[in-house]
Design a protein around this motif. Sequence first.
Motif, PDB file in Angstrom:
ATOM      1  N   MET A 192       0.875  -1.280  -0.010  1.00  0.00           N
ATOM      2  CA  MET A 192       0.002  -0.039   0.178  1.00  0.00           C
ATOM      3  C   MET A 192       0.956   1.225   0.004  1.00  0.00           C
ATOM      4  N   ASN A 193       2.191   1.191   0.719  1.00  0.00           N
ATOM      5  CA  ASN A 193       3.024   2.396   0.457  1.00  0.00           C
ATOM      6  C   ASN A 193       3.638   2.348  -1.001  1.00  0.00           C
ATOM      7  N   LEU A 194       3.286   1.434  -1.537  1.00  0.00           N
ATOM      8  CA  LEU A 194       4.093   1.574  -2.979  1.00  0.00           C
ATOM      9  C   LEU A 194       3.188   1.952  -3.824  1.00  0.00           C
ATOM     10  N   GLN A 195       1.710   1.995  -3.586  1.00  0.00           N
ATOM     11  CA  GLN A 195       0.724   2.700  -4.398  1.00  0.00           C
ATOM     12  C   GLN A 195       0.728   4.105  -4.087  1.00  0.00           C
ATOM     13  N   GLY A 196       1.043   4.750  -2.793  1.00  0.00           N
ATOM     14  CA  GLY A 196       0.692   6.097  -2.323  1.00  0.00           C
ATOM     15  C   GLY A 196       2.227   6.799  -2.496  1.00  0.00           C
ATOM     16  N   TRP A 197       3.228   6.149  -2.673  1.00  0.00           N
ATOM     17  CA  TRP A 197       4.522   6.640  -2.586  1.00  0.00           C
ATOM     18  C   TRP A 197       4.760   7.672  -3.805  1.00  0.00           C
ATOM     19  N   PRO A 198       4.609   7.172  -4.864  1.00  0.00           N
ATOM     20  CA  PRO A 198       4.796   8.206  -6.072  1.00  0.00           C
ATOM     21  C   PRO A 198       4.142   9.419  -5.984  1.00  0.00           C
ATOM     22  N   LEU A 199       2.747   9.630  -5.408  1.00  0.00           N
ATOM     23  CA  LEU A 199       1.782  10.623  -5.148  1.00  0.00           C
ATOM     24  C   LEU A 199       2.079  11.731  -4.252  1.00  0.00           C
ATOM     25  N   ILE A 200       2.982  11.349  -3.471  1.00  0.00           N
ATOM     26  CA  ILE A 200       3.510  12.268  -2.290  1.00  0.00           C
ATOM     27  C   ILE A 200       4.751  13.137  -2.816  1.00  0.00           C
ATOM     28  N   THR A 201       4.610  14.261  -2.787  1.00  0.00           N
ATOM     29  CA  THR A 201       5.647  15.291  -3.216  1.00  0.00           C
ATOM     30  C   THR A 201       6.077  16.093  -1.894  1.00  0.00           C
ATOM     31  N   GLY A 202       7.290  16.455  -2.053  1.00  0.00           N
ATOM     32  CA  GLY A 202       8.058  17.686  -1.021  1.00  0.00           C
ATOM     33  C   GLY A 202       8.644  16.878   0.134  1.00  0.00           C
ATOM     34  N   LEU A 203       8.939  15.398  -0.225  1.00  0.00           N
ATOM     35  CA  LEU A 203       9.847  14.710   0.722  1.00  0.00           C
ATOM     36  C   LEU A 203      11.265  15.068   0.471  1.00  0.00           C
ATOM     37  N   GLY A 204      12.075  14.352   1.569  1.00  0.00           N
ATOM     38  CA  GLY A 204      13.587  14.629   1.365  1.00  0.00           C
ATOM     39  C   GLY A 204      14.074  13.888   0.123  1.00  0.00           C
ATOM     40  N   SER A 205      15.084  14.387  -0.394  1.00  0.00           N
ATOM     41  CA  SER A 205      15.720  13.949  -1.780  1.00  0.00           C
ATOM     42  C   SER A 205      15.934  12.461  -1.543  1.00  0.00           C
ATOM     43  N   GLY A 206      16.160  11.964  -0.231  1.00  0.00           N
ATOM     44  CA  GLY A 206      16.725  10.555  -0.101  1.00  0.00           C
ATOM     45  C   GLY A 206      15.575   9.676  -0.090  1.00  0.00           C
ATOM     46  N   ILE A 207      14.369  10.096   0.032  1.00  0.00           N
ATOM     47  CA  ILE A 207      13.042   8.941   0.016  1.00  0.00           C
ATOM     48  C   ILE A 207      12.043   9.460  -0.987  1.00  0.00           C
ATOM     49  N   SER A 208      12.051  10.297  -1.820  1.00  0.00           N
ATOM     50  CA  SER A 208      11.021  10.920  -2.513  1.00  0.00           C
ATOM     51  C   SER A 208      11.443  10.047  -3.892  1.00  0.00           C
ATOM     52  N   PHE A 209      10.283   9.841  -4.516  1.00  0.00           N
ATOM     53  CA  PHE A 209      10.238   9.178  -5.994  1.00  0.00           C
ATOM     54  C   PHE A 209      10.443   9.957  -7.021  1.00  0.00           C
TER      55      PHE A 209
END
Length: 286
Positions: A192-209
């Motif tokens: 479920m995190n894989l589904q939502g992860w690409p949608l989230i913006t503004g995370l740190g460069s080390g964990i953002s898609f």
Amino acid sequence: MSGTQRVRAPRPVRLGPKSVAVLLLTGAIGVVAFGWPLLADTGSGLAHAQDAPWLFAALLPLLVAVVVATISESGMDAKAVAMLGVLAAVGAALRPLGAGTAGLEPMFFLMVLSGRVLGPGFGFVLGSVTMFASALLTGGVGPWMPFQMLSMGWFTMGAGLLPGPDRVRGRAELAMLAVYGCVAAFAYGAVMNLQGWPLITGLGSGISFDENDPLHENLVRFVAYYLTTSLGWDLGRAVLTVVLTLTLGPTLLKALRRATRRAAFDARVAFGEPERQPEGTAPGSS
């Protein structure tokens, strides 16, 4: 009749060829829906947020098709439909009890035991229907819902694919279900995190898609994202599933198996010609 004969609990929903075909198609599309952002060509400009409504429109009818195919092909009668409705209602009611509380979701324990007793076909249908009913109950209807239905269907179906009760029973069975529930709880959270992860913006460069990065770099980012944001939540879900399985599991397994035997889902009514009496023999005479 000498000796003791072990009665094997029947499975009300069997996977026939049509059900397997639809289930495989749904699973293949689901895998692509969850993972295609990672496999897209770099620089393609594809955004996972834009495809969510289309995946909602594609996955939901396929999930319904699995349910319809399973019911129609297996000859699922009113008793099996009633059991499906009861278990789905109980699961949907259990889910809000732990929502927002460190991932404590008791419905996962019920899904594991139900899938174990009632088989993979019933398990997939039950998991999907339960998540759908829960979304309606809590107002959680959105583009993520078919992903949740598919993930919970896989979660519950997996319990039905474990070694059968004729080979693993007693404490060994409980231990196996507890281990499965623990591992699957983490797997559910990761998917479920894989589904939502690409949608989230503004995370740190080390964990953002980053759609411009190759697969291996995005996988490293996803692992870092999961460990940072969701591991603690999934740990609570896994621990609660294990505890409930080991403590309440024996009682619930017996209740589910007893209900399944009494419902006699596999019983078929056979109509045949009455036996003919020999000529000259009065009815009822020996």
